[in-house]
Design a protein around this motif. Structure first.
Motif, PDB file in Angstrom:
ATOM      1  N   VAL A 593       0.828  -1.203   0.000  1.00 30.28           N
ATOM      2  CA  VAL A 593       0.000   0.000   0.000  1.00 30.28           C
ATOM      3  C   VAL A 593       0.863   1.254   0.000  1.00 30.28           C
ATOM      4  O   VAL A 593       0.608   2.205  -0.746  1.00 30.28           O
ATOM      5  CB  VAL A 593      -0.958  -0.006   1.212  1.00 30.28           C
ATOM      6  CG1 VAL A 593      -1.680   1.333   1.336  1.00 30.28           C
ATOM      7  CG2 VAL A 593      -1.964  -1.137   1.088  1.00 30.28           C
ATOM      8  N   ARG A 594       1.901   1.264   0.833  1.00 29.79           N
ATOM      9  CA  ARG A 594       2.708   2.480   0.954  1.00 29.79           C
ATOM     10  C   ARG A 594       3.617   2.693  -0.252  1.00 29.79           C
ATOM     11  O   ARG A 594       4.026   3.818  -0.517  1.00 29.79           O
ATOM     12  CB  ARG A 594       3.555   2.414   2.232  1.00 29.79           C
ATOM     13  CG  ARG A 594       2.721   2.528   3.502  1.00 29.79           C
ATOM     14  CD  ARG A 594       3.609   2.528   4.728  1.00 29.79           C
ATOM     15  NE  ARG A 594       2.821   2.666   5.956  1.00 29.79           N
ATOM     16  CZ  ARG A 594       2.436   3.832   6.462  1.00 29.79           C
ATOM     17  NH1 ARG A 594       2.746   4.961   5.836  1.00 29.79           N
ATOM     18  NH2 ARG A 594       1.728   3.881   7.574  1.00 29.79           N
ATOM     19  N   SER A 595       3.953   1.641  -0.959  1.00 34.86           N
ATOM     20  CA  SER A 595       4.819   1.805  -2.129  1.00 34.86           C
ATOM     21  C   SER A 595       4.033   1.985  -3.422  1.00 34.86           C
ATOM     22  O   SER A 595       4.629   2.172  -4.481  1.00 34.86           O
ATOM     23  CB  SER A 595       5.724   0.575  -2.278  1.00 34.86           C
ATOM     24  OG  SER A 595       4.942  -0.592  -2.470  1.00 34.86           O
ATOM     25  N   SER A 596       2.704   1.937  -3.348  1.00 38.49           N
ATOM     26  CA  SER A 596       1.902   2.090  -4.557  1.00 38.49           C
ATOM     27  C   SER A 596       1.776   3.569  -4.919  1.00 38.49           C
ATOM     28  O   SER A 596       2.002   4.456  -4.097  1.00 38.49           O
ATOM     29  CB  SER A 596       0.508   1.482  -4.345  1.00 38.49           C
ATOM     30  OG  SER A 596      -0.170   2.165  -3.309  1.00 38.49           O
ATOM     31  N   GLY A 597       1.387   3.853  -6.134  1.00 30.83           N
ATOM     32  CA  GLY A 597       1.227   5.231  -6.585  1.00 30.83           C
ATOM     33  C   GLY A 597       2.490   5.761  -7.238  1.00 30.83           C
ATOM     34  O   GLY A 597       3.519   5.087  -7.357  1.00 30.83           O
ATOM     35  N   VAL A 598       2.403   6.998  -7.678  1.00 30.02           N
ATOM     36  CA  VAL A 598       3.539   7.616  -8.362  1.00 30.02           C
ATOM     37  C   VAL A 598       4.694   7.844  -7.404  1.00 30.02           C
ATOM     38  O   VAL A 598       5.861   7.587  -7.709  1.00 30.02           O
ATOM     39  CB  VAL A 598       3.103   8.947  -9.010  1.00 30.02           C
ATOM     40  CG1 VAL A 598       4.290   9.607  -9.705  1.00 30.02           C
ATOM     41  CG2 VAL A 598       1.954   8.708  -9.977  1.00 30.02           C
TER      42      VAL A 598
END
Length: 702
Positions: A593-598
């Motif tokens: 979750v924390r490493s997802s996204g731009v």
């Protein structure tokens, strides 16, 4: 065998007495199964032709005087030279009778060293540094219990040197006629010299350098264990209670600065060239001091703690929360810094765990941030007093280690331990790390990350063979500093630029970075008011303690809590399958979750070890032998609060709660807290099921 050797009674040893002593030594070696070891050692010499050609054979015999009957035990204890000759003759006779070595072996070729394992438990067999300095000792074995505060780098010395007479027709020219051995306290010039003369013709002897046997030695500086307490500064005790101990060859193994050791050795007094007296303590044996484990927990727990435990046993979280509420109540008011107090208790239990006596063992290091550093520092000092050894770092002590020229004439350099090494298996309280320079913080980060301290040896002290040394760091580190800048923003997915500042390095090297400031300013104001009220009330209270100023929460005695923590720290615990599943699920889901996204948010790689240690410590604190799922839930709650403070948002909607108000105790200790933790547990399970692919499979296997 000469007749000059005397027994402890002062009478000369005649041939009949000598024969009885030899027979007693042979019986002892047979009873302790050391005769086969002599045979095995001889076989090793035969297979190594180089050692046989040297013509010198070493044998190490283990001797426990407490298991030897009179009069041999009296000789071993009070006449070491005679004892060594007796065992040497027995060893030589064994070799000759059984033909264990080829050729005609002479007495001078067999070198026997006695390794003394125990001394009688009487005060007369203990030596103190002041006794050594005042020459109040006899030429026999003594015992010393101390802590290593410095040690030199290894240097070579001559164990054996062989000499020959240059006159070929002389009897002294025969092989193995003149063999010089190192004796306790002797210097190199006592073994290697050019003024030895043949007793037959008077010619100057010549050394056969091909037969010289070299060994290694170090000098360690030790202070008495009794003067190494949290109240003492090691820089003061060093010059008043220290003594130098010479360790040779195999005795140097596994000796660490900061370690507590028992040394059996012999003090030696010699006159130097400038007519001064030189005192040394030659170690015969050294081993790590064993601390007695506590007996069974039943009946040993203080009544105040056992009563509190029975009252809170229905809840998996209430007992530890109650201990945190009572912890340090006379230092900081109950309710203030509650989360920090709970984490300190868990770190204390973890630091007392003797199963962590390995170089690579993880420890629960604490870095506390907040505005009121004075209050935080007082609380940390109070907590550090619960362990047997704690070092409060100050400007007068080095943090890592210092390298100086050795003043014992060994030609080596001396490594003086700093606070990290001297706090061996205890707590090193660094204090306010804001005063540290960046290079010191970088070295601290490297030492805590690798759990080893790299000590560079300057070229002026190095013989080109040793450029640096690695020493293990085996302590729990506590520190504090100013509150970090708030990383939260309106957009929780706003990018965070990676920082290589001193603050970020400290956050990474400590297991737990605890913030004592709340996002709700009113809670911090309330905590400050409580602290001010508490300080003023203590200042105006009667010396005898007026009842109107006594808190019911301060009834927990410090000694009772210290005894309780030592007991529970020895409980052997193991992670249950459910606890492992929850830790793994939370770790995998959080990283995803924390490493997802731009712009991904980092999640600590060491989280699994930290969560495991927190869970085990909480299980011990609640006297459980297996880590339950509830123990792990609390550990994850604590860790999620820490991560939220560090990175600005929580994937589980957790809000950090460093303090709480007295008018709402049940929300943090009682049934309301249980309901909150149960709700968090269910939310945690849903979070793991959604983002950890194997979580449901593991759950089905339970």
């Amino acid at each position: 065998m000469t007749h000059e050797s005397m027994t402890t009674s002062g009478s000369a040893v005649d041939e009949e007495e000598l024969q009885l002593l030899k027979e007693a030594a042979l019986v002892y070696l047979d009873q302790t199964s050391q005769l086969p070891l002599i045979k095995q050692r001889c076989e090793e010499y035969i297979h190594n032709k180089e050692n046989v050609s040297a013509g010198v054979f070493f044998f190490m015999l283990t001797v426990n005087p407490l298991q030897i009957e009179d009069p041999l035990n009296d000789v071993v204890l009070h006449n070491p030279k005679l004892a060594k000759k007796i065992f040497q003759q027995v060893c030589l006779t064994t070799i000759q009778c059984l033909s264990l070595l080829p050729g005609d072996i002479k007495s001078s070729q067999v070198i026997v060293n006695l390794k003394i394992t125990h001394l009688p438990p009487f005060q007369s067999y203990h030596i103190h540094p002041l006794d050594l300095a005042a020459c109040r000792f006899d030429s026999r074995y003594y015992q010393f219990n101390g802590i290593v505060i410095s040690m030199t780098t290894p240097t070579e010395y001559s164990q054996v040197a062989k000499y020959r007479c240059p006159v070929s027709e002389c009897v002294g020219a025969t092989d193995n006629q003149y063999i010089r051995l190192h004796t306790a306290g002797a210097k190199e010039t006592n073994t290697i010299r050019r003024d030895f003369h043949c007793v037959y013709c008077g010619s100057t002897l010549i050394e056969d350098v091909n037969c010289r046997v070299l060994g290694e030695k170090v000098v360690v500086e030790m202070i008495e264990s009794t003067c190494f307490s949290p109240e003492n500064q090691t820089c003061v005790a060093r010059y008043n209670q220290s003594m130098s101990v010479f360790l040779r060859d195999t005795l140097m193994e596994d000796i660490q600065i900061g370690g507590s050791y028992t040394v059996i050795g012999m003090p030696v007094k010699q006159m130097t060239t400038n007519a001064k007296v030189s005192i040394s303590f030659e170690a015969n044996n050294i081993y790590k001091t064993q601390t007695p484990l506590f007996s069974s927990l039943a009946g040993e727990i203080p009544t105040s703690l056992s009563d509190l435990y029975r009252d809170r046993v229905c809840s998996p979280w209430s007992f530890s929360a109650s201990l945190a509420y009572l912890f340090g109540a006379d230092i900081l008011p109950p309710g203030t810094f509650h989360k920090l107090k709970l984490i300190m208790l868990l770190s204390l239990v973890d630091s007392m765990d003797k199963t962590k006596d390995t170089e690579m063992a993880d420890r629960l290091h604490i870095y506390v941030t907040g505005k009121d550093t004075l209050a935080i520092g007082r609380l940390l000092m109070y907590g550090a007093s619960f362990v047997d050894r704690s070092i409060r770092h100050s400007a007068g002590l080095p943090l890592m280690a210092t390298v100086n020229k050795d003043d014992h004439g060994t030609g080596a350099c001396s490594i003086d331990g700093g606070s990290l090494l001297l706090a061996h298996e205890g707590i090193c309280l660094l204090g306010d790390v804001a005063r540290f320079k960046k290079d010191i913080i970088e070295r601290l980060y490297h030492a805590m990350e690798t759990r080893k301290l790299t000590i560079e040896i300057p070229k002026k002290y190095s013989d080109q063979s040793i450029q640096h040394l690695m020493m293990p760091v085996k302590c729990t580190v506590w520190a504090y500093g100013e509150k970090m800048a708030n990383k939260s923003s309106v957009d929780v997915f706003a990018p965070l630029e990676p920082s290589k500042s001193s603050t970020s390095l400290l956050e990474e090297c400590f297991s737990l970075t605890v913030s004592c400031s709340s996002s709700d300013r009113s809670k911090d104001d309330y905590a400050e008011q409580c602290l001010l009220h508490h300080t003023l009330r203590q200042a105006i209270s009667d010396e005898d303690g007026d009842d109107q100023f006594q808190d019911a929460e301060c009834l927990l005695d410090m000694q009772d809590l210290k005894q309780f923590l030592k007991h529970v720290s020895h409980i052997e615990v193991k992670l249950s399958v459910a606890a492992k599943r929850l830790i793994k699920g939370y770790f995998v889901a959080s990283r995803r979750v924390r490493s997802s996204g731009v712009h991904g948010m980092p999640f600590p790689q060491a989280a699994v070890h930290t969560l495991s240690d927190l869970s085990k410590a909480h299980a011990r604190l609640n006297m459980r032998q297996e880590v339950s799922e509830q123990d792990t839930v609390l550990a994850i709650m604590i860790y999620e609060e820490i991560v939220t403070e560090r990175f600005g948002f929580s994937v589980l909607s957790v809000q950090p709660r460093p303090h709480f108000r007295d008018d709402n105790i049940t929300a943090y200790i009682g049934p309301e807290n249980d309901a909150y933790m149960q709700q968090f547990h269910m939310q945690l399970v849903r979070f793991c099921s959604s983002h950890a692919p194997d979580f449901d499979i593991l759950e089905a296997e339970l």
